[in-house]
Design an enzyme around this catalytic site. Sequence first.
Site, PDB file in Angstrom:
ATOM      1  N   LYS A 156      35.892  25.991   6.610  1.00  0.00           N
ATOM      2  CA  LYS A 156      35.595  26.433   7.977  1.00  0.00           C
ATOM      3  C   LYS A 156      35.664  25.244   8.930  1.00  0.00           C
ATOM      4  O   LYS A 156      36.218  25.341  10.028  1.00  0.00           O
ATOM      5  CB  LYS A 156      34.213  27.113   8.033  1.00  0.00           C
ATOM      6  CG  LYS A 156      34.262  28.521   7.447  1.00  0.00           C
ATOM      7  CD  LYS A 156      32.891  29.154   7.264  1.00  0.00           C
ATOM      8  CE  LYS A 156      33.064  30.523   6.590  1.00  0.00           C
ATOM      9  NZ  LYS A 156      31.814  31.132   6.151  1.00  0.00           N
TER      10      LYS A 156
ATOM     11  N   GLN B 146      25.553  30.037   6.383  1.00  0.00           N
ATOM     12  CA  GLN B 146      26.297  30.524   5.219  1.00  0.00           C
ATOM     13  C   GLN B 146      25.365  31.294   4.273  1.00  0.00           C
ATOM     14  O   GLN B 146      24.297  30.793   3.904  1.00  0.00           O
ATOM     15  CB  GLN B 146      26.932  29.315   4.497  1.00  0.00           C
ATOM     16  CG  GLN B 146      27.803  29.677   3.333  1.00  0.00           C
ATOM     17  CD  GLN B 146      29.111  30.379   3.733  1.00  0.00           C
ATOM     18  OE1 GLN B 146      29.734  30.041   4.714  1.00  0.00           O
ATOM     19  NE2 GLN B 146      29.487  31.380   2.965  1.00  0.00           N
TER      20      GLN B 146
ATOM     21  N   ASP C 236      28.877  35.361  13.439  1.00  0.00           N
ATOM     22  CA  ASP C 236      29.072  36.209  12.261  1.00  0.00           C
ATOM     23  C   ASP C 236      28.780  37.671  12.619  1.00  0.00           C
ATOM     24  O   ASP C 236      29.050  38.567  11.826  1.00  0.00           O
ATOM     25  CB  ASP C 236      28.134  35.755  11.127  1.00  0.00           C
ATOM     26  CG  ASP C 236      28.881  35.510   9.837  1.00  0.00           C
ATOM     27  OD1 ASP C 236      30.100  35.791   9.804  1.00  0.00           O
ATOM     28  OD2 ASP C 236      28.257  35.053   8.868  1.00  0.00           O
TER      29      ASP C 236
END
Length: 303
Positions: A61, A105, A128
């Site tokens: 990422k 994460q 997200d």
Amino acid sequence: MSTHPSEQAGQLIDGKAIARALTEKIGQDVAAFIEQGNPLPGLAVVLVGNDPASEVYVKNKAIQTHRAGMRSFMHMLPESTSQDELLDLIAQLNANPRIHGVLVQLPLPKQIDPVVVTNAIAPHKDVDGLGEVNAGRLALGMDGIVPCTPLGCLMLLKSVHKDLTGKHAVVIGASNLVGKPMAQLLLRENCTVSVGHIHTQDIRGLARTGDILVVATGKHGLVRGDWIKPGATVIDVGITRVPTHEGRTRLVGDVAFDEARHVAGHITPVPGGVGPMTIACLLHNTLQAARVTQALLKNGDAS
Ligand code: NAD
């Protein structure tokens, strides 16, 4: 039947190539955004613990964020981090004007509740799209930040079908991360949507009715060739690392690819399907978040 020119039996959907093109376009859009006097979009990624797969994901990422011309902030916290310590960090990231997107994460160590953590991210930085504000907006059909993996799946579907209206879409897996937002997105595209999960009776029979089949269960090889309606478009979200005969490991999906490819009209491979799109969509969402923040600042109501 659709008459879209790219529809031929058994075609691979090249997620890698589609993600590369999207990342390139985002890079150009970032350059234009900065030229207009806006700041460099910044993405903070937080990893708690030493899960090797998660470490690979967050490093990828960061690399892709740089590649798109954005600023990347990595926060690697020890496995023993408490929920309060993580919430403190999120509060700092929420308040930092150089950071436009915050991603924690998953999975998190057991002492930390992922729902509490995702809801602590400011909704306009929740790249997200998993917090209650963005999830609620998606359910209500309002603008908001859409979770990266389902957004990537939708883009892959749209690379095959210009218009999804009226198609029967079957989603197998009903997680907050993938299955539920995927179903919402497909509803928004005027599909008739069925969602299967671990308690569904005759899941194979349900799967076989899908013009579109999106599978996100984490059960590798679950979907066999005879689960698929001939000519269907199959999106395999699953990623599982399995041992090979040579003593190595390889990534496989939830769909038994070698069987399914002979039945499906179009199908994503694993790896090289949904995975690259998830990262490209994270960059897409970060630029979107930066745009929203700048618009709020111009209107004088950014927090
Ligand atoms: P999850 O464990 O949170 O949810 C799994 C869902 O599948 C549940 O709704 C469960 O009811 C259903 N399910 C499990 N076994 C089933 C069965 N035998 N029949 C029918 N339904 C069944 O998982 P998740 O977070 O949604 O992830 C699913 C998979 O997708 C995992 O392999 C994960 O690694 C992968 N994933 C990939 C990406 C990517 O970028 N490619 C992103 C997110 C998740």
